[in-house]
Design a protein around this motif. Structure first.
Motif, short mmCIF file in Angstrom:
data_model
loop_
_atom_site.label_atom_id
_atom_site.label_comp_id
_atom_site.label_asym_id
_atom_site.label_seq_id
_atom_site.Cartn_x
_atom_site.Cartn_y
_atom_site.Cartn_z
N ASP A 78 0.91 -1.21 -0.01
CA ASP A 78 -0.01 -0.16 0.04
C ASP A 78 0.97 1.26 -0.01
O ASP A 78 0.33 2.24 -0.63
CB ASP A 78 -0.96 0.12 1.18
CG ASP A 78 -2.14 -0.85 1.11
OD1 ASP A 78 -2.35 -1.45 0.07
OD2 ASP A 78 -2.56 -1.27 2.23
N ARG A 79 1.93 1.21 0.70
CA ARG A 79 2.82 2.52 0.85
C ARG A 79 3.59 2.74 -0.61
O ARG A 79 3.66 3.57 -1.09
CB ARG A 79 3.92 2.16 1.86
CG ARG A 79 3.25 2.05 3.31
CD ARG A 79 4.57 2.28 4.34
NE ARG A 79 5.34 1.24 4.66
CZ ARG A 79 5.09 0.21 5.06
NH1 ARG A 79 4.06 0.37 5.81
NH2 ARG A 79 5.86 -0.70 5.10
N ALA A 80 3.82 1.52 -1.06
CA ALA A 80 4.48 1.56 -2.63
C ALA A 80 3.53 2.39 -3.75
O ALA A 80 4.06 2.99 -4.39
CB ALA A 80 4.88 0.25 -3.01
N TRP A 81 2.26 1.67 -3.46
CA TRP A 81 1.21 2.44 -4.56
C TRP A 81 1.12 3.84 -4.01
O TRP A 81 0.97 4.73 -4.85
CB TRP A 81 -0.16 1.62 -4.10
CG TRP A 81 -0.14 0.38 -4.78
CD1 TRP A 81 -0.86 -0.80 -4.05
CD2 TRP A 81 0.14 -0.11 -5.93
NE1 TRP A 81 -0.75 -2.04 -4.83
CE2 TRP A 81 -0.27 -1.54 -6.05
CE3 TRP A 81 0.92 0.47 -7.06
CZ2 TRP A 81 0.27 -2.30 -7.09
CZ3 TRP A 81 1.23 -0.54 -8.12
CH2 TRP A 81 0.96 -1.75 -8.39
N THR A 83 3.29 5.75 -2.95
CA THR A 83 4.40 6.36 -3.08
C THR A 83 4.50 6.96 -4.70
O THR A 83 4.67 7.94 -5.20
CB THR A 83 5.64 5.64 -2.88
OG1 THR A 83 5.78 5.71 -1.52
CG2 THR A 83 6.94 6.51 -3.31
N ALA A 84 3.97 5.93 -5.59
CA ALA A 84 3.88 5.98 -6.94
C ALA A 84 2.80 7.12 -7.17
O ALA A 84 2.93 7.92 -8.17
CB ALA A 84 3.44 4.89 -7.32
N ARG A 85 1.46 7.01 -6.56
CA ARG A 85 0.78 8.23 -6.61
C ARG A 85 1.23 9.56 -6.09
O ARG A 85 0.97 10.52 -7.10
CB ARG A 85 -0.61 7.70 -5.99
CG ARG A 85 -1.32 6.61 -6.43
CD ARG A 85 -2.75 6.20 -5.65
NE ARG A 85 -3.27 5.11 -6.18
CZ ARG A 85 -3.24 3.77 -5.31
NH1 ARG A 85 -2.63 4.13 -3.99
NH2 ARG A 85 -3.73 2.84 -5.71
N GLY A 118 1.76 20.33 3.92
CA GLY A 118 0.99 19.00 3.67
C GLY A 118 1.82 18.14 2.90
O GLY A 118 1.05 17.20 2.61
N ASN A 119 2.97 18.24 2.32
CA ASN A 119 3.55 17.48 1.31
C ASN A 119 4.85 17.03 2.25
O ASN A 119 6.08 17.78 2.06
CB ASN A 119 4.00 18.15 0.28
CG ASN A 119 2.44 18.35 -0.77
OD1 ASN A 119 1.88 17.55 -0.53
ND2 ASN A 119 2.53 19.49 -1.51
N SER A 120 4.69 16.17 3.05
CA SER A 120 6.03 15.70 3.99
C SER A 120 6.96 15.06 3.04
O SER A 120 8.17 14.92 3.41
CB SER A 120 5.72 14.73 4.93
OG SER A 120 4.96 13.66 4.50
N GLY A 121 6.57 14.45 1.73
CA GLY A 121 7.65 13.84 0.89
C GLY A 121 8.32 14.85 -0.27
O GLY A 121 9.05 14.35 -0.75
N LEU A 122 8.07 16.15 -0.06
CA LEU A 122 8.72 17.14 -0.95
C LEU A 122 9.61 17.85 -0.07
O LEU A 122 9.36 18.53 0.84
CB LEU A 122 7.45 18.08 -1.62
CG LEU A 122 8.18 18.75 -2.32
CD1 LEU A 122 8.55 18.15 -3.69
CD2 LEU A 122 6.70 19.93 -3.06
N GLU A 123 10.71 17.98 -0.69
CA GLU A 123 11.91 18.67 -0.15
C GLU A 123 12.19 19.59 -1.12
O GLU A 123 12.35 19.61 -2.37
CB GLU A 123 13.11 17.67 0.23
CG GLU A 123 13.13 16.83 1.14
CD GLU A 123 14.49 15.94 1.21
OE1 GLU A 123 15.48 16.52 0.77
OE2 GLU A 123 14.52 14.83 1.77
N VAL A 124 12.11 20.83 -0.76
CA VAL A 124 12.32 22.18 -1.36
C VAL A 124 13.84 23.10 -0.89
O VAL A 124 13.91 23.25 0.39
CB VAL A 124 11.26 23.03 -1.36
CG1 VAL A 124 11.52 24.55 -2.33
CG2 VAL A 124 9.67 22.31 -1.90
#
Length: 300
Positions: A78-81, A83-85, A118-124
């Motif tokens: 589920d985490r992989a899906w 992540t892909a999304r 709200g986007n913890s997976g985005l590093e800026v």
């Protein structure tokens, strides 16, 4: 073969209920369909998972092992899906933004904050750059996006208006022209005008100097000895005026103020993106467009 994950999820419900009727009701399918799913799953694995009789359902050793090991495996899937999304939506990855110093006080922080919210997976990462270097850096991939003033030349990029600002002048608070809410271009041209070095920023130098093309007598232009001279002593002493965008209001050094020039055209801040855009680039564009609308950065 990869397992049938739907049947595997059904099996986990059955392993909890140990009753086909209750498990089928909980899943929302007919009991025969659940039985067929379990038979296919056992056939795929090549072993029995359940011992069935008319009164009960018991897990075999293989069934008990699968019931224990399957949940973390499914959670990882589920985490992989997800992540892909997230990657497909531009919500995952590292974003490198180059910006001109004049946009760093307000425009860039607002955009970076909105992108990361709200986007913890985005590093800026944002880094100040000389304005003429930004567009080429976006074009060749050294940075992912740029924020810059004016129509900076360059190929392989697309520019999107992000913010429109009035043009005015920075001047000492004690300067005689500071008494006016707006300053006539001809009145400003009577004083030496402080402009950025043309070699460092030809687009903005030319745009600002063009404001005074028709002024008579022709204004005297001065260029600081170093780019972004932080002392600004000539301004604070009232010797010069510095044509600049409205952003100067938010970074006003002590002793200085800003007044708009009457009738002067606006100064546009652009978002610069590669011509070929990834999901991350498209997300930057969408967020910037929303932000510009919410903060009234652009005329309707």
């Amino acid at each position: 073969m990869a397992p049938d994950t739907v049947s595997l999820r059904y099996f986990l419900v059955l392993a909890e209920e140990l009753n086909f009727t209750r498990a089928a009701a909980r899943i929302g399918i007919a009991q025969p369909a659940l039985s067929a799913r379990m038979r296919r799953l056992e056939a795929e694995l090549g072993t029995a998972l359940l011992i069935r009789n008319t009164r009960s359902v018991v897990l075999t050793a293989a069934g008990a092992a699968l019931a224990e090991s399957a949940p973390p495996a499914l959670a990882a899937l589920d985490r992989a899906w997800d992540t892909a999304r997230s990657a497909a939506a531009g919500e995952l990855g590292t974003l490198r933004i180059g910006y001109s110093l004049s946009t760093g006080a307000e425009t860039v922080p607002a955009l970076v904050d909105r992108l990361m919210r709200g986007n913890s997976g985005l590093e800026v990462g944002a880094v100040p750059m000389a304005t003429p270097e930004i567009t080429p850096a976006v074009a060749d991939g050294r940075i992912d996006a740029g924020i810059t003033r004016g129509e900076q030349p360059g190929r392989g990029v697309r520019r999107f208006p992000l913010r429109r600002q009035r043009i005015g002048v920075q001047l000492a608070r004690h300067h005689p022209l500071a008494e006016h809410p707006e300053i006539e271009i001809a009145d400003a041209a009577a004083y030496p005008l402080r402009l950025p070095d043309r070699t460092a920023n030809p687009v903005i130098h030319d745009q600002l100097s063009a404001l005074f093309r028709d002024a008579r007598p022709h204004p005297r232009f001065r260029t600081p000895a170093v780019s972004f001279d932080m002392s600004q002593r000539d301004l604070r002493d009232g010797v010069t005026l510095a044509p600049s965008g409205e952003a100067a209001v938010t970074t006003q050094p002590a002793g200085l103020t800003w007044r708009p020039l009457r009738g002067a055209p606006g100064l546009t801040i652009h978002l610069v993106l590669p011509r070929e855009q990834s999901p991350l680039h498209r997300r930057v564009r969408a967020v910037a467009k929303t932000l510009a609308h919410e903060l009234h950065w652009l005329p309707d």
